[in-house]
Design an enzyme around this catalytic site. Structure first.
Site, PDB file in Angstrom:
ATOM      1  N   HIS A   1       0.819  -1.226   0.000  1.00  0.00           N
ATOM      2  CA  HIS A   1       0.000   0.000   0.000  1.00  0.00           C
ATOM      3  C   HIS A   1       0.848   1.270   0.000  1.00  0.00           C
ATOM      4  CE1 HIS A   1      -3.941  -1.976   0.697  1.00  0.00           C
ATOM      5  NE2 HIS A   1      -3.205  -2.897   1.250  1.00  0.00           N
TER       6      HIS A   1
ATOM      7  N   ASP B   1      -0.620  -4.967   6.087  1.00  0.00           N
ATOM      8  CA  ASP B   1      -1.624  -5.827   5.452  1.00  0.00           C
ATOM      9  C   ASP B   1      -1.343  -5.998   3.961  1.00  0.00           C
ATOM     10  OD1 ASP B   1      -2.403  -3.213   4.833  1.00  0.00           O
ATOM     11  OD2 ASP B   1      -4.490  -3.790   4.547  1.00  0.00           O
ATOM     12  N   GLU B   2      -1.830  -7.109   3.423  1.00  0.00           N
ATOM     13  CA  GLU B   2      -1.858  -7.384   1.998  1.00  0.00           C
ATOM     14  C   GLU B   2      -0.517  -7.172   1.300  1.00  0.00           C
ATOM     15  OE1 GLU B   2      -6.490  -6.606   0.945  1.00  0.00           O
ATOM     16  OE2 GLU B   2      -5.234  -4.820   0.875  1.00  0.00           O
ATOM     17  N   VAL B   3       0.546  -7.720   1.878  1.00  0.00           N
ATOM     18  CA  VAL B   3       1.840  -7.665   1.200  1.00  0.00           C
ATOM     19  C   VAL B   3       1.789  -8.639   0.012  1.00  0.00           C
ATOM     20  CG1 VAL B   3       4.300  -8.145   1.416  1.00  0.00           C
ATOM     21  CG2 VAL B   3       3.081  -6.984   3.263  1.00  0.00           C
TER      22      VAL B   3
ATOM     23  N   GLU C   1      -2.040 -10.236   9.079  1.00  0.00           N
ATOM     24  CA  GLU C   1      -1.280 -11.041   8.118  1.00  0.00           C
ATOM     25  C   GLU C   1       0.164 -11.295   8.557  1.00  0.00           C
ATOM     26  OE1 GLU C   1      -3.406  -8.624   7.265  1.00  0.00           O
ATOM     27  OE2 GLU C   1      -3.924  -8.703   5.138  1.00  0.00           O
TER      28      GLU C   1
END
Ligand code: NAG
Ligand code: NAG
Ligand code: NAG
Ligand code: NAG
Ligand code: NAG
Ligand code: NAG
Ligand code: NAG
Ligand code: NAG
Ligand code: NAG
Ligand code: NAG
Length: 628
Positions: free
Chosen positions: A316, A382-384, A430
């Site tokens: 992000h 988050d969301e790597v 995560e």
């Protein structure tokens, strides 16, 4: 006599309109008006101080000081006199708990006096529900705050203030409203309740309460009661958060999580890296300055709300590439969905000393500025995306076994800086559950700023985090995401097929996944009842439940900006706030909740000007409910 006892009995399923619902309350039916000359006093350590009286209005400082010494010889050494300066900005130096309490007392009384909330919707059509404005009046003329520990008049300390005891007791009998609390934060919560006990009279000749004697015993179920707002996907203004803080205070929420940056924009000014915001914000006039942030945080403190920032990393982060292109891998790939969860792609490189230096510079600039007002910092995580690291020349791999140790170091560094800066880190689930990172639970000598883990998926994840020994913040997307159900913001590929020759996956021609009726991933819309019935601990074994720190209700802003923020948040955030304050709800409470939330909504739109939908048809409110 019997009648009197019946009327004073605990109010169960009706007409105790306080939101969020107090732990225990009882009330009578006598009416008292708020005395225009009401005096608010603080009682602690055997001393009394005048916090507010009508003649100590904005510019009469000397009068107030005089009055103070008259009332008590022993008032607090450094007790700060509220100057009544309407300017929002308070420097950290001017903050102290005694100052806060005085400001809160003053603001509460002023708000009751200026409230225009006439609750006609809560009564039968055309009924005479108000006290006779021309009859002789009995008044509540004193508000006494009996606080076990005197408010500190020295430097404001976020940890001791926000981790203070929020419990309180509020009793209104005859001419006196009495607040009992242990700490300043408990007195603030009591004042927030007091405000909701009064109504404006339609003649505008004063405010009255119809429930005397009133007795409330109250304390929160969870310590962390938050709202998270993403200010990066679309433009927002600092005023949006100021207005939001005022409404949050009316629901006793106590944490505002600002998701401050993302791939789409970087609005937050970091003075030691000025290009970040000047190039990363959508427009130069959409930069959030150092002052903007501290004003918002100071405003939060005044309302008993800890405002903390998240700079999400290493995912992000594409917006950094506008100013520091060398730090970002897979920036703005045409085939974005291979490299990110939404457009545009771009992620901080994972094995780069330039990135490490950059990260330190950002945090060492930002954290010392937020620390005067909060004890928290959200490090993101988050969301790597794995594939992005194939295009990262410092690793050139998407193998989790290669990436995991590097990510561990990256996160260690973030946590270390956060703790060194005296803040407690929060991280997305995560990093712990998908990447199996060890999150330092570093305990410094004085305190235990161990990492809090924020869970956004489901209750199994909550339990898993608890099993691994970390404290949890709940708020899953199936229950507490405010942005669900508005439809997907993406368009299908032209002709229904992806363009040929996308650079990463050259097969091209992939059919679009988007179809009528274009629902989003977390549809349907989560209405307030759905949010109200969320039981975050339903599937958690009882020996682990104490590890739950609290929760957050969240707004991601792909389809929200200043214009519709209020109506996306409210009244649903208030429904979540009652779960956080009063504990898990059940469906037998829904009817009473609809009425009280309906009343809360009327009060909020009248007194704060926050725009939101009605909870029910006016007819239903007037008839005390519409059932099926
Ligand atoms: C709440 O009120 C009931 C009845 O008035 C009383 O029995 C109970 O002890 C109270 N609980 C608390 C926590 O004050
Ligand atoms: C209020 O604050 C402003 C700006 O900080 C300052 O210029 C002004 O003198 C203050 N007014 C009073 C009455 O203290
Ligand atoms: C204050 O602290 C005492 C002792 O811990 C506790 O029993 C009480 O409930 C707290 N709150 C109030 C409002 O007194
Ligand atoms: C408050 O008023 C009631 C009558 O409404 C009276 O019985 C009671 O003694 C009064 N209490 C105090 C503390 O004055
Ligand atoms: C990380 O970079 C160093 C040189 O800076 C290199 O020696 C090392 O192999 C890299 N690690 C990986 C996993 O690529
Ligand atoms: C983080 O701090 C711990 C303990 O102080 C230290 O052992 C470790 O090397 C640090 N890690 C990084 C990446 O700075
Ligand atoms: C983390 O552990 C789980 C099993 O506990 C495993 O499925 C997963 O592949 C691991 N992730 C990494 C990045 O090692
Ligand atoms: C708890 O588990 C039940 C049964 O698996 C499930 O239906 C429910 O959604 C779960 N609750 C939460 C909050 O995850
Ligand atoms: C490329 O796209 C095709 C068609 O969707 C898919 O089958 C393939 O797995 C993709 N390759 C990679 C490396 O992602
Ligand atoms: C709902 O909660 C109330 C109050 O805690 C309780 O008395 C009632 O038994 C609960 N009802 C159900 C169906 O669990």
């Amino acid at each position: 006599m019997l009648l009197h006892i019946l009327l004073v009995a605990s109010c169960i399923a009706s007409s105790c309109a306080i939101w969020p619902q107090p732990l225990n309350q009882s009330k009578g039916t006598d009416v008292r008006w708020l005395d225009p000359a009401v005096k608010t006093t603080l009682h602690c350590n055997g001393a009394i101080a005048l916090l507010y009286s009508h003649d100590s209005s904005e510019y009469q400082f000397t009068g107030l000081i005089h009055e103070l010494s008259k009332i008590s010889q022993v008032f607090f050494g450094h007790f700060q006199i509220f100057t009544g300066n309407k300017s929002r900005h308070e420097t950290p130096n001017s903050l102290s708990e005694s100052f806060l309490l005085q400001a809160a007392a003053r603001e509460t009384i002023a708000q009751i006096h200026r409230s225009g909330f006439v609750p006609w919707k809560m009564h039968k059509r055309h009924s005479a529900f108000e006290p006779d404005a021309h009859a002789p009046r009995q008044y509540v003329s004193a508000v006494q705050i009996h606080q076990m520990k005197c408010p500190d008049s020295h430097d404001f300390a976020p940890v001791s203030f926000f981790d203070g005891d929020e419990s309180y007791e509020l009793t209104i009998t005859n001419e006196t409203a009495t607040i009992k609390s242990n700490h300043t934060i408990g007195s603030l919560r009591a004042l927030q309740t007091l405000q909701q006990a009064f109504f404006a009279h339609s003649t505008l000749s004063g405010s009255y309460m119809p429930d005397l004697p009133l007795h409330i015993v109250d304390r929160p179920r969870w310590r962390h009661r938050g709202l998270s707002i993403d200010i990066a996907r679309n433009p927002f203004r600092p005023e949006d958060l100021i207005r939001t803080l005022d409404a949050m205070a009316m629901t006793k929420l106590n944490r505002l999580h600002i998701h401050a940056t993302d791939s789409q924009s970087w609005p937050l000014d970091i003075p030691s890296l000025p290009k970040l915001a000047s190039k990363g914000a959508y427009q130069p006039n959409l930069i959030w300055t150092v002052n903007d942030l501290s004003e918002i945080q100071a405003h939060g403190v005044m309302k008993g709300i800890s405002v903390f920032v998240e700079i999400d990393m290493p995912g992000h982060t594409a917006s950094i590439a506008h100013s520091y292109p060398d730090l970002i891998a897979a920036f703005n790939e045409l085939d974005w969905s291979t490299f990110a969860a939404e457009p545009l792609s771009g992620q901080l490189k994972l094995n780069s000393s330039a990135v490490n230096e950059f990260v330190s510079t950002v945090l060492l600039d930002l954290l010392p500025r937020t620390r005067p007002y909060t004890s928290l910092y959200h490090i993101g995580g988050d969301e790597v995306n794995l594939q992005a690291y194939l295009l990262d020349e410092t690793v050139s791999s998407d193998d989790p076994h290669v990436l995991q140790p590097l990510l561990q170091k990256f996160v260690d560094r973030l946590i270390n800086i956060t703790i060194q800066q005296g803040l407690r880190p929060i991280i997305w689930e995560e990093m712990l559950l998908d990447w199996n990172l060890t999150l330092s639970s570093a305990v410094d000598k004085e305190n235990t700023p161990s990492t809090l883990v924020q869970v956004w998926r489901d209750s199994q994840r909550i339990e898993e985090v608890l099993k691994r020994g970390h404290r949890v913040i709940f708020g899953d997307y199936k229950h507490w995401y405010l942005d669900c159900g508005y439809g997907i913001f993406l368009d299908p590929y032209p002709m229904g097929k992806s363009p040929h020759g996308v650079p990463f996956n050259t097969s091209g021609g992939i059919p679009s996944k988007l179809h009528v009726p274009y629902l989003d991933y977390c549809a349907p819309f989560h209405n307030w009842r759905h949010m109200y019935m969320y039981d975050p601990v339903a599937n958690i074994s009882s020996d682990l439940v104490d590890g739950v720190e609290g929760g957050e209700v969240l707004l991601w802003s792909e389809q929200t900006d200043s214009m519709d923020l209020d109506s996306k948040l409210w009244p649903r955030v208030a429904a979540a706030a009652e779960v956080l304050w009063a504990g898990v709800r059940n469906d037998t409470m829904l009817e009473d909740a609809a009425r009280r939330l309906g009343e809360w909504r009327e009060r909020a739109v009248t007194d704060l000007g926050v725009r939101m939908s009605p909870v029910q048809m006016t007819w239903c409110l007037q008839e005390r409910g519409c059932n099926l």
